[in-house]
Design an enzyme around this catalytic site. Structure first.
Site, mmCIF file in Angstrom:
data_model
loop_
_atom_site.group_PDB
_atom_site.id
_atom_site.type_symbol
_atom_site.label_atom_id
_atom_site.label_comp_id
_atom_site.label_asym_id
_atom_site.label_seq_id
_atom_site.Cartn_x
_atom_site.Cartn_y
_atom_site.Cartn_z
ATOM 1 N N CYS A 76 46.607 36.274 38.133
ATOM 2 C CA CYS A 76 47.183 34.943 37.931
ATOM 3 C C CYS A 76 47.924 34.911 36.593
ATOM 4 C CB CYS A 76 46.056 33.908 37.939
ATOM 5 S SG CYS A 76 46.624 32.228 37.602
ATOM 6 N N CYS A 79 45.826 32.535 34.147
ATOM 7 C CA CYS A 79 44.453 32.750 33.670
ATOM 8 C C CYS A 79 43.933 34.172 33.864
ATOM 9 C CB CYS A 79 43.506 31.765 34.337
ATOM 10 S SG CYS A 79 43.066 32.188 36.041
ATOM 11 N N CYS A 125 44.951 29.287 42.723
ATOM 12 C CA CYS A 125 43.973 30.105 42.003
ATOM 13 C C CYS A 125 42.671 29.323 41.875
ATOM 14 C CB CYS A 125 44.538 30.451 40.622
ATOM 15 S SG CYS A 125 43.354 31.246 39.516
ATOM 16 N N CYS A 128 41.906 28.392 37.963
ATOM 17 C CA CYS A 128 42.692 27.453 37.143
ATOM 18 C C CYS A 128 43.566 26.520 37.968
ATOM 19 C CB CYS A 128 43.553 28.215 36.142
ATOM 20 S SG CYS A 128 45.046 28.933 36.869
ATOM 21 N N CYS A 148 52.267 34.088 51.381
ATOM 22 C CA CYS A 148 53.648 34.104 50.892
ATOM 23 C C CYS A 148 53.646 33.545 49.476
ATOM 24 C CB CYS A 148 54.505 33.251 51.831
ATOM 25 S SG CYS A 148 56.244 33.263 51.403
HETATM 26 ZN ZN LIG Z 1 44.573 31.149 37.553
#
Ligand SMILES: [Zn+2]
Length: 162
Positions: A76, A79, A125, A128, A148
């Site tokens: 990510c 984070c 995610c 976060c 996607c």
């Molecule tokens: Zn994240």
């Protein structure tokens, strides 16, 4: 009364940790990352902020990763939570990096997205809440899923080869 962002800050989420080499480590409970709009805006480039925090979508074939075939994992951008592995990446022909599974089911979250007059499944995610992209059911074997994703939501970490 609605919970405010600060009241939600202590929410715990379970995620699976991975080393940069792609090794599955352990499942841990971590406090969900909650930051103000202003804090995210300062941390992220403008385009990344719009995509990850306001569910914008990058223009197809413009991102960093749609055509990347290197071995590694995708974390990510907000984070560092591990999200996808190159092992499940495939050429979808859409111009967005596409995967048939997340690196761990715990690490991403799916929600119903009714924006733009469409009913879609948005993927974010777990750690976060960064918007990552959308999930479709026209992917390849073995899952027939197509995650996607926006390149801008991801940070590629190459597996070192010696
Ligand atoms: Zn994240």
């Amino acid at each position: 009364m609605r919970a405010t962002a600060s009241q939600q800050a202590s929410q715990q989420v379970a995620i699976v940790q991975f080393s940069d080499a792609g090794e599955r480590l352990k499942t841990v409970q971590v406090p969900k990352i909650v930051k103000s709009e202003e804090a995210w805006r300062q941390q992220l480039p403008a385009g990344v902020f719009d995509i990850t925090r306001h569910a914008d979508t990058e223009i197809a074939y413009t991102g960093k990763y749609w055509n990347l075939h290197d071995q590694g994992l995708y974390r990510c951008i907000c984070c560092d939570n591990a999200l996808f592995s190159s092992e499940t990446k495939f050429d979808s022909g859409t111009g967005w990096p596409s995967f048939w599974a997340p690196i761990a089911a715990e690490n991403v979250r799916s929600t119903t997205d009714t924006s733009y007059g469409m009913v879609r499944t948005a993927v974010s995610c777990t750690e976060c809440d960064a918007h990552l992209g959308h999930l479709f059911d026209d992917g390849p074997e073995p899952t027939h899923l197509r995650y996607c994703m926006n390149s801008a939501s991801l940070k590629f970490v190459a597996h070192r080869t010696r």
